[in-house]
Design an enzyme around this catalytic site. Structure first.
Site, PDB file in Angstrom:
ATOM      1  N   THR A 145     -18.074 -31.958  30.163  1.00  0.00           N
ATOM      2  CA  THR A 145     -18.476 -32.970  29.190  1.00  0.00           C
ATOM      3  C   THR A 145     -17.920 -32.617  27.814  1.00  0.00           C
ATOM      4  O   THR A 145     -17.778 -31.443  27.486  1.00  0.00           O
ATOM      5  CB  THR A 145     -20.024 -32.964  29.153  1.00  0.00           C
ATOM      6  N   THR A 193     -24.340 -30.273  26.585  1.00  0.00           N
ATOM      7  CA  THR A 193     -23.509 -30.243  27.787  1.00  0.00           C
ATOM      8  C   THR A 193     -24.198 -29.377  28.832  1.00  0.00           C
ATOM      9  O   THR A 193     -24.910 -28.446  28.476  1.00  0.00           O
ATOM     10  CB  THR A 193     -22.101 -29.700  27.477  1.00  0.00           C
ATOM     11  N   GLY A 194     -23.984 -29.696  30.097  1.00  0.00           N
ATOM     12  CA  GLY A 194     -24.599 -28.874  31.142  1.00  0.00           C
ATOM     13  C   GLY A 194     -25.305 -29.735  32.170  1.00  0.00           C
ATOM     14  O   GLY A 194     -24.951 -30.905  32.372  1.00  0.00           O
ATOM     15  N   GLY A 239     -27.301 -32.217  33.533  1.00  0.00           N
ATOM     16  CA  GLY A 239     -27.861 -33.401  32.889  1.00  0.00           C
ATOM     17  C   GLY A 239     -29.324 -33.649  33.214  1.00  0.00           C
ATOM     18  O   GLY A 239     -30.109 -34.014  32.341  1.00  0.00           O
ATOM     19  N   ASP A 260     -27.562 -37.016  30.968  1.00  0.00           N
ATOM     20  CA  ASP A 260     -28.042 -36.885  29.592  1.00  0.00           C
ATOM     21  C   ASP A 260     -27.082 -37.457  28.556  1.00  0.00           C
ATOM     22  O   ASP A 260     -27.504 -37.867  27.474  1.00  0.00           O
ATOM     23  CB  ASP A 260     -28.298 -35.410  29.265  1.00  0.00           C
ATOM     24  N   ARG A 262     -25.709 -42.859  39.227  1.00  0.00           N
ATOM     25  CA  ARG A 262     -26.421 -41.761  38.551  1.00  0.00           C
ATOM     26  C   ARG A 262     -26.116 -41.785  37.042  1.00  0.00           C
ATOM     27  O   ARG A 262     -24.980 -41.991  36.622  1.00  0.00           O
ATOM     28  CB  ARG A 262     -25.972 -40.434  39.151  1.00  0.00           C
TER      29      ARG A 262
HETATM   30  N1  GLY Z   1     -24.227 -33.178  31.046  1.00  0.00           N
HETATM   31  C1  GLY Z   1     -23.467 -34.148  31.706  1.00  0.00           C
HETATM   32  C2  GLY Z   1     -24.104 -34.726  32.866  1.00  0.00           C
HETATM   33  O1  GLY Z   1     -24.951 -34.083  33.495  1.00  0.00           O
HETATM   34  O2  GLY Z   1     -23.794 -35.823  33.214  1.00  0.00           O
END
Ligand code: GLY
Length: 297
Positions: A167, A218-219, A221, A198, A195
């Site tokens: 991300t 980031t990470g 979500g 975040d 889906r």
């Molecule tokens: N952090 C990006 C996602 O999980 O979509």
């Protein structure tokens, strides 16, 4: 109208948490170029909102990152993107989620949603219809799919561990004292179609309040959503310096959210901070004190 100038501008960008450290050299040039794209806007006296959009567009155009071109593929081998953007003076924000993969720069659609002042979040085919109605350019869907992500899709199907950039996001303070933040992603590799992570959710992946600061996460979500990480990080920022705040927020993600990831911040004074629980998170920072973006990873 706000009085100008009042602040020393600054920008910080990230290219996602979770890549393998051996890939670091590959990401340095990308985050540096994105920081410079945003910095050019700020140095010319431009708005933080324009700066973060420019920085994130540069990262979306870079096939090494999981956003725009280079996005991961869904379980069905398609691309669906999430993006959000916010300005911290009037808390104006816009976002798109599960946007079909025919738009190379989802952050610009999110910006158009913000400018519409009517809605905050548009999803799926509705988001695409809106994008068309405001004239955002479309592309051949195949042009967004990179060989890296095709391989990753095949590896996932064989249950191998995927690597690669993540991300992307940017946070900036402009001379007028406005803070803006933006985040864009292809989401998680092999996700179910529909889906939403975040990065599309204001308060989770993105938040900006010019009286406190701005943040892009980031990470994982789902974990970031569970702890409403972006907004909570800014609450911590009220009482602490940005690097410490970022560290506390990442601990919260790990301990309460049960996920891994990282975030970048800028406080209202223009001080950047970042932290990650992963082995690598490409970051670049630019401010008047620097001749060239600082790339601390
Ligand atoms: N952090 C990006 C996602 O999980 O979509």
């Amino acid at each position: 109208m706000k009085a100008v100038p009042t602040r020393v501008p600054a920008i910080i960008v990230h290219g996602g948490a979770g890549a393998d450290p051996s890939e670091a050299p590959e990401f340095r040039q990308g985050v540096r170029a994105a920081a410079l794209a945003g910095w050019r806007v700020l140095a010319a006296g431009g708005a933080a909102l324009d700066a973060v959009e420019a920085a994130v567009r540069a990262l979306e155009d870079d096939p090494r990152f999981n956003a725009g071109r280079g996005s991961v593929l869904t379980r069905d081998g398609t691309i669906e993107t999430d993006a959000s953007i916010m300005e911290g003076d009037r808390l104006q924000c816009g976002a798109v989620a599960a946007l079909p993969g025919v738009v190379a720069n989802p952050i610009t659609v999110a910006r158009k949603v913000l400018e519409s002042r009517r809605h905050v979040l548009l999803v799926g085919d509705g988001a695409l219809a809106f994008s068309r109605s405001v004239g955002v350019a479309e592309c051949d869907p195949e042009s967004l799919v990179t060989d890296r992500q095709r391989k990753r899709h095949a590896e996932l199907a064989r249950k191998q561990t995927p690597t690669g950039g993540g991300t992307v996001g940017a946070v900036a303070l402009d001379r007028a004292g406005t803070i803006a933040a933006a985040t864009s992603t292809g989401g998680t590799a092999g996700k179910l179609p529909g889906r939403v992570g975040d990065s599309a959710l204001i308060g989770c992946g993105t938040y900006a309040d010019s009286s406190l600061g701005g943040v892009s996460c980031t990470g994982d979500g789902e974990a970031i959503i569970r702890v409403v990480l972006g907004h909570r990080a800014l609450r911590f920022l009220k009482d602490a310096d940005p690097d410490y705040t970022a560290k506390v927020a990442v601990d919260l993600l790990v301990e309460e959210g049960g996920g891994q990831g990282g975030l970048i911040l800028i406080d209202w004074r223009g001080r950047p901070g970042f932290a990650t629980s992963t082995r690598l998170m490409p970051v670049a920072v630019m401010s008047p004190a620097l001749d060239d973006p600082r790339v601390p990873f």
